[in-house]
Structure formats: C-alpha cells, structure tokens
Motif scaffolding. Sequence first.
Motif, PDB file in Angstrom:
ATOM      1  N   GLU A  85       0.838  -1.247   0.039  1.00  0.00           N
ATOM      2  CA  GLU A  85      -0.037  -0.110  -0.183  1.00  0.00           C
ATOM      3  C   GLU A  85       0.920   1.371   0.149  1.00  0.00           C
ATOM      4  O   GLU A  85       0.250   2.091  -0.268  1.00  0.00           O
ATOM      5  CB  GLU A  85      -0.958   0.035   1.298  1.00  0.00           C
ATOM      6  N   GLY A  86       2.143   1.154  -0.008  1.00  0.00           N
ATOM      7  CA  GLY A  86       2.962   2.493   0.089  1.00  0.00           C
ATOM      8  C   GLY A  86       2.945   3.084   1.342  1.00  0.00           C
ATOM      9  O   GLY A  86       2.455   2.484   2.756  1.00  0.00           O
ATOM     10  N   LYS A  87       3.178   4.481   1.466  1.00  0.00           N
ATOM     11  CA  LYS A  87       3.296   5.324   2.562  1.00  0.00           C
ATOM     12  C   LYS A  87       2.232   6.272   2.665  1.00  0.00           C
ATOM     13  O   LYS A  87       1.997   6.802   3.460  1.00  0.00           O
ATOM     14  CB  LYS A  87       4.600   5.938   2.689  1.00  0.00           C
ATOM     15  N   LEU A  88       1.982   7.185   1.328  1.00  0.00           N
ATOM     16  CA  LEU A  88       1.463   8.203   1.361  1.00  0.00           C
ATOM     17  C   LEU A  88      -0.135   7.972   1.394  1.00  0.00           C
ATOM     18  O   LEU A  88      -0.715   6.948   0.997  1.00  0.00           O
ATOM     19  CB  LEU A  88       1.807   8.979  -0.020  1.00  0.00           C
ATOM     20  N   ARG A  89      -0.917   8.957   1.774  1.00  0.00           N
ATOM     21  CA  ARG A  89      -2.291   8.985   1.972  1.00  0.00           C
ATOM     22  C   ARG A  89      -3.180   9.342   0.808  1.00  0.00           C
ATOM     23  O   ARG A  89      -2.797  10.489   0.141  1.00  0.00           O
ATOM     24  CB  ARG A  89      -2.734   9.966   3.153  1.00  0.00           C
ATOM     25  N   LEU A  90      -4.278   8.556   0.339  1.00  0.00           N
ATOM     26  CA  LEU A  90      -4.963   9.012  -0.822  1.00  0.00           C
ATOM     27  C   LEU A  90      -5.581  10.315  -0.643  1.00  0.00           C
ATOM     28  O   LEU A  90      -5.697  11.058  -1.500  1.00  0.00           O
ATOM     29  CB  LEU A  90      -6.002   7.781  -0.805  1.00  0.00           C
ATOM     30  N   MET A  91      -6.343  10.478   0.473  1.00  0.00           N
ATOM     31  CA  MET A  91      -7.283  11.521   0.229  1.00  0.00           C
ATOM     32  C   MET A  91      -6.764  13.189   0.468  1.00  0.00           C
ATOM     33  O   MET A  91      -7.325  14.081   0.122  1.00  0.00           O
ATOM     34  CB  MET A  91      -8.423  11.330   1.564  1.00  0.00           C
ATOM     35  N   TYR A  92      -5.445  13.204   1.177  1.00  0.00           N
ATOM     36  CA  TYR A  92      -5.001  14.443   1.483  1.00  0.00           C
ATOM     37  C   TYR A  92      -3.584  14.441   0.965  1.00  0.00           C
ATOM     38  O   TYR A  92      -3.071  15.623   1.398  1.00  0.00           O
ATOM     39  CB  TYR A  92      -5.038  14.684   2.792  1.00  0.00           C
ATOM     40  N   GLU A  93      -3.091  13.626   0.404  1.00  0.00           N
ATOM     41  CA  GLU A  93      -1.528  13.772  -0.431  1.00  0.00           C
ATOM     42  C   GLU A  93      -1.791  13.405  -1.925  1.00  0.00           C
ATOM     43  O   GLU A  93      -1.945  14.177  -2.744  1.00  0.00           O
ATOM     44  CB  GLU A  93      -0.729  12.858   0.184  1.00  0.00           C
ATOM     45  N   ALA A  94      -2.195  12.123  -2.262  1.00  0.00           N
ATOM     46  CA  ALA A  94      -2.326  11.587  -3.675  1.00  0.00           C
ATOM     47  C   ALA A  94      -3.199  12.392  -4.519  1.00  0.00           C
ATOM     48  O   ALA A  94      -3.116  12.885  -5.359  1.00  0.00           O
ATOM     49  CB  ALA A  94      -2.289  10.126  -3.621  1.00  0.00           C
ATOM     50  N   ALA A  95      -4.452  12.350  -3.778  1.00  0.00           N
ATOM     51  CA  ALA A  95      -5.524  12.923  -4.856  1.00  0.00           C
ATOM     52  C   ALA A  95      -5.736  14.312  -5.034  1.00  0.00           C
ATOM     53  O   ALA A  95      -5.465  14.801  -6.151  1.00  0.00           O
ATOM     54  CB  ALA A  95      -7.039  12.404  -3.937  1.00  0.00           C
ATOM     55  N   PRO A  96      -5.346  15.236  -4.106  1.00  0.00           N
ATOM     56  CA  PRO A  96      -5.351  16.558  -4.512  1.00  0.00           C
ATOM     57  C   PRO A  96      -4.041  16.905  -5.345  1.00  0.00           C
ATOM     58  O   PRO A  96      -3.978  17.767  -6.268  1.00  0.00           O
ATOM     59  CB  PRO A  96      -4.970  17.324  -2.957  1.00  0.00           C
ATOM     60  N   LEU A  97      -2.944  16.295  -4.948  1.00  0.00           N
ATOM     61  CA  LEU A  97      -1.685  16.556  -5.736  1.00  0.00           C
ATOM     62  C   LEU A  97      -2.008  16.115  -7.246  1.00  0.00           C
ATOM     63  O   LEU A  97      -1.525  16.829  -8.469  1.00  0.00           O
ATOM     64  CB  LEU A  97      -0.474  16.105  -5.280  1.00  0.00           C
ATOM     65  N   THR A  98      -2.513  14.816  -7.447  1.00  0.00           N
ATOM     66  CA  THR A  98      -2.921  14.461  -8.840  1.00  0.00           C
ATOM     67  C   THR A  98      -3.993  15.360  -9.402  1.00  0.00           C
ATOM     68  O   THR A  98      -3.725  15.660 -10.622  1.00  0.00           O
ATOM     69  CB  THR A  98      -3.540  13.123  -8.617  1.00  0.00           C
ATOM     70  N   PHE A  99      -4.838  15.950  -8.723  1.00  0.00           N
ATOM     71  CA  PHE A  99      -5.609  17.147  -9.301  1.00  0.00           C
ATOM     72  C   PHE A  99      -4.882  18.223 -10.077  1.00  0.00           C
ATOM     73  O   PHE A  99      -5.116  18.471 -11.181  1.00  0.00           O
ATOM     74  CB  PHE A  99      -6.806  17.664  -8.336  1.00  0.00           C
ATOM     75  N   VAL A 100      -4.088  18.743  -9.126  1.00  0.00           N
ATOM     76  CA  VAL A 100      -3.004  19.531  -9.641  1.00  0.00           C
ATOM     77  C   VAL A 100      -2.300  19.338 -11.033  1.00  0.00           C
ATOM     78  O   VAL A 100      -2.347  19.825 -12.150  1.00  0.00           O
ATOM     79  CB  VAL A 100      -2.008  20.292  -8.473  1.00  0.00           C
ATOM     80  N   ILE A 101      -1.660  18.252 -10.638  1.00  0.00           N
ATOM     81  CA  ILE A 101      -0.824  17.696 -11.914  1.00  0.00           C
ATOM     82  C   ILE A 101      -1.545  17.379 -13.142  1.00  0.00           C
ATOM     83  O   ILE A 101      -0.945  17.695 -14.250  1.00  0.00           O
ATOM     84  CB  ILE A 101       0.138  16.401 -11.184  1.00  0.00           C
ATOM     85  N   GLU A 102      -2.606  16.678 -12.954  1.00  0.00           N
ATOM     86  CA  GLU A 102      -3.335  16.277 -14.103  1.00  0.00           C
ATOM     87  C   GLU A 102      -3.937  17.674 -14.653  1.00  0.00           C
ATOM     88  O   GLU A 102      -4.207  17.512 -16.103  1.00  0.00           O
ATOM     89  CB  GLU A 102      -4.668  15.364 -13.934  1.00  0.00           C
ATOM     90  N   GLN A 103      -4.320  18.678 -14.150  1.00  0.00           N
ATOM     91  CA  GLN A 103      -4.805  19.761 -14.537  1.00  0.00           C
ATOM     92  C   GLN A 103      -3.794  20.642 -15.382  1.00  0.00           C
ATOM     93  O   GLN A 103      -3.967  21.161 -16.218  1.00  0.00           O
ATOM     94  CB  GLN A 103      -5.397  20.751 -13.520  1.00  0.00           C
ATOM     95  N   ALA A 104      -2.495  20.311 -15.006  1.00  0.00           N
ATOM     96  CA  ALA A 104      -1.247  20.901 -15.849  1.00  0.00           C
ATOM     97  C   ALA A 104      -0.999  19.877 -16.916  1.00  0.00           C
ATOM     98  O   ALA A 104       0.107  20.275 -17.481  1.00  0.00           O
ATOM     99  CB  ALA A 104      -0.252  20.942 -14.884  1.00  0.00           C
ATOM    100  N   GLY A 105      -1.623  18.846 -17.070  1.00  0.00           N
ATOM    101  CA  GLY A 105      -1.274  17.854 -18.302  1.00  0.00           C
ATOM    102  C   GLY A 105      -0.445  16.712 -17.808  1.00  0.00           C
ATOM    103  O   GLY A 105      -0.094  15.842 -18.732  1.00  0.00           O
ATOM    104  N   GLY A 106      -0.248  16.327 -16.619  1.00  0.00           N
ATOM    105  CA  GLY A 106       0.440  15.071 -16.258  1.00  0.00           C
ATOM    106  C   GLY A 106      -0.439  14.063 -15.771  1.00  0.00           C
ATOM    107  O   GLY A 106      -1.586  14.227 -16.132  1.00  0.00           O
ATOM    108  N   ILE A 107       0.194  13.128 -15.081  1.00  0.00           N
ATOM    109  CA  ILE A 107      -0.599  11.898 -14.569  1.00  0.00           C
ATOM    110  C   ILE A 107      -0.464  11.863 -13.000  1.00  0.00           C
ATOM    111  O   ILE A 107       0.717  11.777 -12.686  1.00  0.00           O
ATOM    112  CB  ILE A 107      -0.342  10.727 -15.396  1.00  0.00           C
ATOM    113  N   GLY A 108      -1.479  11.060 -12.508  1.00  0.00           N
ATOM    114  CA  GLY A 108      -1.102  10.772 -10.962  1.00  0.00           C
ATOM    115  C   GLY A 108      -1.635   9.105 -10.978  1.00  0.00           C
ATOM    116  O   GLY A 108      -2.693   9.032 -11.267  1.00  0.00           O
ATOM    117  N   SER A 109      -0.791   8.147 -10.681  1.00  0.00           N
ATOM    118  CA  SER A 109      -0.911   6.736 -10.686  1.00  0.00           C
ATOM    119  C   SER A 109      -0.538   6.059  -9.578  1.00  0.00           C
ATOM    120  O   SER A 109       0.438   6.682  -8.698  1.00  0.00           O
ATOM    121  CB  SER A 109      -0.216   6.412 -11.960  1.00  0.00           C
ATOM    122  N   THR A 110      -1.007   4.847  -9.155  1.00  0.00           N
ATOM    123  CA  THR A 110      -0.285   4.030  -8.400  1.00  0.00           C
ATOM    124  C   THR A 110       0.674   3.075  -8.647  1.00  0.00           C
ATOM    125  O   THR A 110       1.465   2.577  -7.976  1.00  0.00           O
ATOM    126  CB  THR A 110      -1.395   3.048  -7.786  1.00  0.00           C
TER     127      THR A 110
END
Length: 334
Positions: free
Chosen positions: A270-295
């Motif tokens: 499961e890794g270390k980082l938290r979905l709701m307040y680390e991975a998901a919001p940062l993915t929202f930012v990165i994907e809006q900028a044209g990148g990808i957030g993935s497991t």
Amino acid sequence: MSRPISLTQHILTQQRLHPEATGEFSAIMTQIALGGKMIAQDLRQAGLLDILGTTGEVNVQGEEVQKLDQRANETFVQVFESSTLVRTVVSEEMEDPYTVVSAERTGKYAVFFDPLDGSSNIDVNASLGSIFSIHRLSPSPSGNGGASFLKPGAEQVAGGYILFGASTILVYTCGDGVHLFTLNPGIGEFFLSGSNITMPAHGAIYCVNEGNCLKWSNGMKNYIDHLQEIDPATGRPYSLRYTGCLAADVHRVLLKGGLYLYPGEVDKPEGKLRLMYEAAPLTFVIEQAGGIGSTGFERIQTIQPKTPHQRVPLVIGSRDDVELAEKFLKPEMG
Ligand code: AHM
Ligand code: MG
C-alpha cells in the motif's frame, strides 16, 4: 504598471465565469489561505519559540507527532471552526473525522488536509507544505462515521498545496487550470504569480527515496535502473532530487517535469502516502497541468476510498514519464 491580482480577486474573477457559482468556494479558499499565512508566520520564527521537536505522542499513522504538526493542525481546525460551510474536517493528525459544530446543519463541504507535509524537515529548516482537498458532501450526509464524504479524487471541488520554502506559495486548481500565488509577507496577502500552468510532457528529474530500493519490486528496480542508463537521445540519466517533502518535490516536477515516486514495497504494497490528502489533491493539480497521477497500476482519481487515512503507492508527474513507469510496474503489480 499592471496591478498584482490577489488570491481573493482571482477566485472572484474565476467565479464570474461560472454563473452557477455561489461564492462558497471563495470563502473556503480564503480560510485555507489564512491558515497558510498563520503557519508561515510560525515557521519563520520556529527556532525562537518553543515549537520545535516532538510532543511525545504518536499519531494515527504510527508516526511521532512534532509540535509543529500539532500546531499546524490546530491552526486549520480553528480556521474552519469559524465556518458554516465546512462540516467535516479530515486531517493526517486526527484519527477520526471532525465535525465543525457551527456547520453541523449548514455545511456542504468536507476538507481533507495534511497540515504539515514533510515533517522530517521541521527541525532542519527545510521545505514544508500543507496539502488540501475540498469535496462537496452528499445531499444527506450520513454522519461522520459514514462513507458519504469519502469520494474518488475525480469528484474533488478543489485541490492544492501551500509550500513553505524560500517564499510561501499557494497552488490550487478547481478544474479550471492550475494557478500559483506568492505570499507578500509585508501585506499578508497571496498574489497571482502564475496562471494556467502546464507542465512538460517529460522531464529529466526523478524524486524517490532510493534508500528503500531493496524493498522494491523488480519492476520498480528495473524502472529506476532504466532512468540511470546513459542515453543522451532520451535525456538519460535523469537527475535525482528528493527533499523529503512531497509538496516540494511535486512542485518541482510541476514546473520542471519528471516524476515523483513513492511505490508500494514488497512487504508494504500500500506504500506510505495517503490517498485523500496527499495523492488525490496533488494528482488534481498535476493532471490539470497535463501530467498523470497513478499508483503504477491504476489511476489515482478513480480509486474509491474505503477509509479516510487510506494509503496508496504514488507515481506522479509528466505524462510520458508516468506512462513509462506504469509499463515497468504493471506486469508485476497488476
Ligand atoms: P508526512 O506527511 O508525515 O510528512 O509524510 C509524508 C512525507 C512526504 O512529504 C515525503 O515525500 C515522504 O513522506 C518522505 O518519506 P521517507 O522519509 O520515507 O522518504
Ligand atoms: Mg504528508
């Protein structure tokens, strides 16, 4: 000379483009910015006050609580307590979701946050962050213990971070591009310093805690070996940069390209980082900028969360880099 645009002015202007907008989002963002300014002020004088070191307690994640972790958490909770909009607050530093009394009947939103990201940097005056995610609650929330506030990242109203580095900056998206603001400490206001940020499709930097390499899957080891190979035609070897603060590393990747990885490990998939307040919001930012957030084997924003503090592996950054990382990781982990 053009006048600087404040965070509040910017949000209000954006809001006018959406006739359905009610002004609620602007009020919540103003509260988050206020929390950020208060934490920035604490950090600037941390060595002069008795706020460095640990409290002696261990948090819900099993990690030592730093005094500043606790203080930053209290700051955000206090800021939301004056609200009638944010009903549910979920923080890395609080085991259970917290109901804001003044918003118990009226609150339509849940805010998830990591009050002070990069805790190991606190005592050494290195970069720290606060990461936030705003969700709209379902029309009839079933209560704090229920799952009505646990929604996939794709349903976020807004996500972003405040980065306490050489300057204090705030980066957010509400699905209309990524916007960056810099705090003017003299005035105490964030001003726009970058709008509609787009990121490179690939970069020459990777951010990872390579000290964990013996715990990685073969796919992950092979991917990092690939990045270290010498091949000028594809820009390899990549350079390694790792600050110990996710928000700082993701910010670098946003501006310069490349990727950040905190993979699952053989004994801790499961890794270390938290979905709701680390991975998901940062993915929202990165994907809006044209990148990808993935497991590494599924996209972050489609994950249906089961618990508020759920962990996920994270591979986030430039589109081409993350897609290639997924190819290395998938055969084993899928
Ligand atoms: P934290 O929110 O408790 O600070 O933990 C998250 C941090 C990230 O900011 C950082 O990238 C990572 O954990 C560092 O972990 P490690 O020391 O295992 O490399
Ligand atoms: Mg964190």
